[in-house]
Structure formats: structure tokens, C-alpha cells
Design a protein around this motif. Structure first.
Motif, mmCIF file in Angstrom:
data_model
loop_
_atom_site.group_PDB
_atom_site.id
_atom_site.type_symbol
_atom_site.label_atom_id
_atom_site.label_comp_id
_atom_site.label_asym_id
_atom_site.label_seq_id
_atom_site.Cartn_x
_atom_site.Cartn_y
_atom_site.Cartn_z
ATOM 1 N N TRP A 128 0.833 -1.205 0.000
ATOM 2 C CA TRP A 128 0.000 0.000 0.000
ATOM 3 C C TRP A 128 0.869 1.257 0.000
ATOM 4 N N ALA A 129 1.925 1.252 0.788
ATOM 5 C CA ALA A 129 2.803 2.421 0.854
ATOM 6 C C ALA A 129 3.450 2.696 -0.498
ATOM 7 N N ALA A 130 3.830 1.655 -1.237
ATOM 8 C CA ALA A 130 4.507 1.830 -2.519
ATOM 9 C C ALA A 130 3.555 2.129 -3.657
ATOM 10 N N VAL A 131 2.336 1.586 -3.602
ATOM 11 C CA VAL A 131 1.436 1.639 -4.749
ATOM 12 C C VAL A 131 0.352 2.695 -4.592
ATOM 13 N N GLY A 133 -0.394 4.690 -1.161
ATOM 14 C CA GLY A 133 -0.052 5.767 -0.239
ATOM 15 C C GLY A 133 -1.240 6.191 0.603
ATOM 16 N N GLY A 134 -0.950 6.839 1.735
ATOM 17 C CA GLY A 134 -2.013 7.278 2.631
ATOM 18 C C GLY A 134 -2.482 6.169 3.545
ATOM 19 N N PRO A 135 -3.527 6.436 4.334
ATOM 20 C CA PRO A 135 -4.038 5.424 5.271
ATOM 21 C C PRO A 135 -4.581 4.203 4.536
ATOM 22 N N MET A 136 -4.325 3.035 5.098
ATOM 23 C CA MET A 136 -4.843 1.802 4.512
ATOM 24 C C MET A 136 -6.336 1.661 4.801
ATOM 25 N N PRO A 137 -7.084 1.009 3.920
ATOM 26 C CA PRO A 137 -8.478 0.699 4.226
ATOM 27 C C PRO A 137 -8.570 -0.288 5.378
ATOM 28 N N ALA A 138 -9.751 -0.346 6.005
ATOM 29 C CA ALA A 138 -9.931 -1.173 7.205
ATOM 30 C C ALA A 138 -9.590 -2.638 6.944
ATOM 31 N N ALA A 139 -9.952 -3.149 5.755
ATOM 32 C CA ALA A 139 -9.699 -4.557 5.452
ATOM 33 C C ALA A 139 -8.206 -4.850 5.381
ATOM 34 N N PHE A 140 -7.403 -3.856 5.004
ATOM 35 C CA PHE A 140 -5.960 -4.026 4.996
ATOM 36 C C PHE A 140 -5.385 -3.848 6.397
ATOM 37 N N ALA A 141 -5.950 -2.912 7.145
ATOM 38 C CA ALA A 141 -5.381 -2.561 8.452
ATOM 39 C C ALA A 141 -5.420 -3.736 9.423
ATOM 40 N N TRP A 142 -6.545 -4.455 9.484
ATOM 41 C CA TRP A 142 -6.603 -5.557 10.452
ATOM 42 C C TRP A 142 -5.694 -6.712 10.018
ATOM 43 N N ARG A 143 -5.577 -6.903 8.712
ATOM 44 C CA ARG A 143 -4.658 -7.946 8.249
ATOM 45 C C ARG A 143 -3.210 -7.593 8.588
ATOM 46 N N SER A 144 -2.870 -6.324 8.453
ATOM 47 C CA SER A 144 -1.511 -5.901 8.783
ATOM 48 C C SER A 144 -1.239 -6.026 10.270
ATOM 49 N N ALA A 145 -2.238 -5.708 11.086
ATOM 50 C CA ALA A 145 -2.060 -5.843 12.536
ATOM 51 C C ALA A 145 -1.845 -7.310 12.916
ATOM 52 N N LEU A 146 -2.604 -8.206 12.289
ATOM 53 C CA LEU A 146 -2.449 -9.626 12.584
ATOM 54 C C LEU A 146 -1.109 -10.152 12.048
ATOM 55 N N THR A 168 9.973 -3.857 5.594
ATOM 56 C CA THR A 168 9.124 -4.666 6.461
ATOM 57 C C THR A 168 9.285 -4.257 7.920
ATOM 58 N N ALA A 169 10.540 -4.117 8.359
ATOM 59 C CA ALA A 169 10.794 -3.725 9.748
ATOM 60 C C ALA A 169 10.192 -2.368 10.053
ATOM 61 N N GLU A 170 10.301 -1.437 9.105
ATOM 62 C CA GLU A 170 9.752 -0.089 9.323
ATOM 63 C C GLU A 170 8.230 -0.100 9.331
ATOM 64 N N ALA A 171 7.622 -0.796 8.370
ATOM 65 C CA ALA A 171 6.164 -0.792 8.251
ATOM 66 C C ALA A 171 5.483 -1.432 9.450
ATOM 67 N N HIS A 172 6.151 -2.428 10.065
ATOM 68 C CA HIS A 172 5.519 -3.177 11.153
ATOM 69 C C HIS A 172 6.177 -2.919 12.505
ATOM 70 N N ALA A 173 7.044 -1.917 12.565
ATOM 71 C CA ALA A 173 7.692 -1.538 13.823
ATOM 72 C C ALA A 173 8.290 -2.762 14.514
ATOM 73 N N ALA A 268 10.503 -4.464 -16.555
ATOM 74 C CA ALA A 268 9.807 -4.590 -15.272
ATOM 75 C C ALA A 268 9.579 -3.188 -14.713
ATOM 76 N N PRO A 269 8.382 -2.630 -14.909
ATOM 77 C CA PRO A 269 8.094 -1.266 -14.454
ATOM 78 C C PRO A 269 7.546 -1.200 -13.027
ATOM 79 N N ALA A 270 7.806 -2.201 -12.213
ATOM 80 C CA ALA A 270 7.134 -2.368 -10.918
ATOM 81 C C ALA A 270 7.280 -1.152 -10.006
ATOM 82 N N LEU A 271 6.190 -0.848 -9.331
ATOM 83 C CA LEU A 271 6.214 0.102 -8.223
ATOM 84 C C LEU A 271 6.612 -0.606 -6.929
ATOM 85 N N TYR A 272 6.357 -1.917 -6.888
ATOM 86 C CA TYR A 272 6.555 -2.720 -5.678
ATOM 87 C C TYR A 272 7.028 -4.091 -6.094
ATOM 88 N N GLU A 273 8.214 -4.476 -5.651
ATOM 89 C CA GLU A 273 8.749 -5.799 -5.975
ATOM 90 C C GLU A 273 9.791 -6.172 -4.934
#
Length: 371
Positions: A128-131, A133-146, A168-173, A268-273
């Protein structure tokens, strides 16, 4: 092969949807050569006949089609934890020595009773951060917390690049970064001929993180075909279409080998890989690489690829036309890519992963592994 490896019985999770299947089966094959017996627990859709046949060729591997949901397709936290408990019970029933999770959220079930290593292949927070940006939707947020809960429950974490380990370390503290073990594959047995003037790309074409829409825009300004292999429809039935690319659908190994042999440029034009197995395969075949300028690609392919800004379609098209018209530069980049790809072999990945296993079996936890 160490005595510990010769006795090691492993339960590894996987899915049959994308690159995790390739990673898991390649790793199982590399570990088998080192005496490790692997039980491969499949979550999500059942494997294709070709995938099942591939798994059957790996010595000592047993495939368990569990029917459990993938973490990123499960509807509730309880569904993921229930799947984790099922994997935990399977590990106990099989009497394995160690569990390798390719879906780290499953570790949130806890209580595995044996060391647990998880591979961080990708995650919603970093995607989400790479593609988007901004706050994640609720369906993403609970999955990230888990997922963070699962990460913290593991004894060791590994990631396919230093760039993604850091993200990964930064996104999940996380208290420490996962250990970086580059993905690895055996080089394909093919002779690169560059017989046709064409650009090629491959992967999950429906995934916005792959940014294939940018390549489609570039294709409008090229006088030669741009070929794309991979599914247009995602597992949640979201479907994409392109105006200028030629879609080849999902190709088997023989079909991919034919493309590698005959296509001079891989894009490979990837925003996230987090790593990019298809880029590695193209490099192993000697294709010249035209890549997005993102941290993971810079880490892996610096000085062995052409890096471009895919937001400027005209400039990228000009760079590709120039490269297509310069046989000497294409050959130089193709040779550089092949030389760099030699670093990312199956033996290197298997040895580094086995070292992590042996450290855990010797009593080390993540801090010891990171050191």
C-alpha cells in the motif's frame, strides 16, 4: 550436509497462486539435496496438474493440500488464526523439527512447540505504501495488525532482499530487521538468440504493484510488439485489460523458455517488488533488463540493468528504441545481467536458509540469527 540437516524434518507452507509456489518448491528441492525431508502444506486453491507433477519430482517431499484459506483471502482474523492452529496441529501430527511459514500471519496462532521461521515475501502495508499511499483501508489494516502479531511470534524472519527487509521492519515496527536471503533459482537450459525484436514482461499482470499499465502506455510508442505473460485475472476475480500489450496468457516452462530464448529485452516497471523471480529468470537467459528505479531492483541489479522513470512514457519508449537498435549495448547489458544472476542460485539460497534452520535448532532465536 551436516548431521543436523540429515535428520531435519520440515513443515513448510505455500500456495499455488504465484511466486511463493516457485520459492517453496525450489527451496524444497535445494534442501532435499542436503538431506532435509519436507512436508509442503498448501493453502488456498489446489495445485494444477503441472504443479502437482512438479512437486512429485522433489525427493522426499510430501504435498498436503489442506484446503485452508490464504491469509490475504480470509475474511476474518479468526479464520487466519484457525488456519494457523490447523498448521500447528499438522506439524505436531507429522512430528517435524521446524516450521517454515510462507504466510507469517499463521504464527499468530502460537504454541507451535518447535522453532518457527517465517519468510516475508510481501505484505499489504508495504504494498500500500509503494502503490497507493495514505491510510490503509480497514480490510488491509486488520490484516496488517495480525501479520505483525505473527511476525513477533516467530523465532526468525527472512526476506528476499535487504531493501524489503528494511521496509518490512519499518512498516511493522519490528524490533529488528528480517535476515536478507536473496531468492535463488537454477539457471534455465536455453541459448539466448534474440531472434525477434520484442519486449517481454511476465508476472501477475492484474497486480497494480507490477505497474503493467505503464508498460502498456509505453507500448503505444514502440514500433515492435510488447509481450506479456501471466494472468489478467486475480484470485478475487478482478480483471485488467490492456490496449497495446500482446497478452500471452499463463505459459508453461517450455513456453517461457521459448520467450527467454528469442526476446532481447525484458521490462519490469514495478512500483513494488520485494525481489522479482521473473527478472532473475530473464537475466539468467541473458536478456537485457529495463527496470524501474526502486530500492530492491537497485540492490539486486545495479550496474547490470537500464533503470528508467516509467512515469514518462515517451522517454522510456525512446530509451527502449535506442537499446533495441544498439546490438552491442544489448549484448553488454545481457551479459552483465547473466553474470549478476549467477549470485542468485538455488544452492546459495538453500545453504543460507539451512543455516538459519540449524541456528534455530541449536537454540538461537531471531537475535542470534540476525547476528
Amino acid at each position: 550436509m551436516t548431521d543436523a540437516a540429515a535428520r531435519l524434518r520440515l513443515l513448510m507452507t505455500t500456495d499455488a497462486v504465484g511466486g511463493v509456489w516457485t520459492y517453496a518448491t525450489d527451496l524444497a528441492r535445494g534442501l532435499a539435496a542436503r538431506g532435509v525431508v519436507t512436508h509442503l502444506a498448501l493453502l488456498g486453491p489446489s495445485p494444477s496438474a503441472a504443479q502437482a507433477a512438479q512437486a512429485a519430482t522433489i525427493p522426499g517431499l510430501t504435498l498436503h493440500d489442506t484446503g485452508l484459506p490464504l491469509d490475504w483471502m480470509a475474511g476474518t482474523p479468526d479464520a487466519i488464526r484457525t488456519a494457523g492452529v490447523a498448521i500447528r496441529n499438522l506439524a505436531a501430527t507429522l512430528g517435524v523439527d521446524l516450521v517454515h511459514l510462507n504466510s507469517p500471519a499463521l504464527a499468530s496462532a502460537g504454541g507451535f512447540g518447535v522453532p518457527v521461521l517465517s519468510a516475508c515475501h510481501s505484505c499489504l502495508a508495504t504494498w500500500w505504501a509503494a502503490v497507493r499511499g495514505g491510510p490503509m483501508p480497514a480490510a488491509f489494516a486488520w490484516r496488517s495488525a495480525l501479520l505483525r502479531e505473527g511476525y513477533l511470534a516467530c523465532d526468525a524472519l527472512v526476506a528476499p532482499s535487504r531493501a524489503f527487509a528494511s521496509a518490512t521492519a519499518e512498516a511493522h515496527a519490528l524490533p529488528s530487521s528480517p535476515v536478507a536471503i536473496h531468492n535463488g533459482r537454477d539457471a534455465p537450459d536455453c541459448v539466448h538468440t534474440a531472434a525477434m525484436d520484442a519486449v517481454f514482461t511476465a508476472g501477475r499482470l492484474w497486480d497494480a504493484g507490477k505497474n503493467i499499465a505503464a508498460l502498456d502506455r509505453v507500448a503505444a510508442h514502440l514500433p515492435f510488439p510488447v509481450l506479456a505473460a501471466g494472468p489478467l485475472e486475480g484470485p478475487e476475480r478482478s480483471r485488467v485489460s490492456f490496449a497495446h500489450l500482446t497478452s500471452l496468457g499463463s505459459l508453461d516452462d517450455a513456453g517461457m523458455a521459448a520467450i527467454w530464448r528469442g526476446t532481447p529485452l525484458y521490462a519490469a516497471p514495478a512500483l513494488y517488488e520485494p525481489f522479482g523471480l521473473a527478472v532473475l529468470e530473464a537475466a539468467q537467459a541473458g536478456c537485457a533488463l529495463v527496470l524501474a528505479d526502486i530500492p530492491s531492483f537497485r540492490e539486486l541489479w545495479s550496474d547490470a540493468a537500464l533503470f528508467v522513470d516509467w512515469s514518462d512514457s515517451h522517454a522510456v519508449a525512446g530509451a527502449i528504441r535506442a537499446l533495441m537498435g544498439d546490438a552491442a549495448e544489448r549484448a553488454r547489458l545481457g551479459a552483465a545481467a547473466r553474470d549478476r544472476a549467477a549470485r542468485y542460485g538455488l544452492d546459495a539460497m538453500a545453504e543460507a536458509t539451512l543455516a538459519q534452520y540449524e541456528g534455530l535448532l541449536a537454540g538461537g532465536r531471531r537475535e542470534a540469527s540476525a547476528a
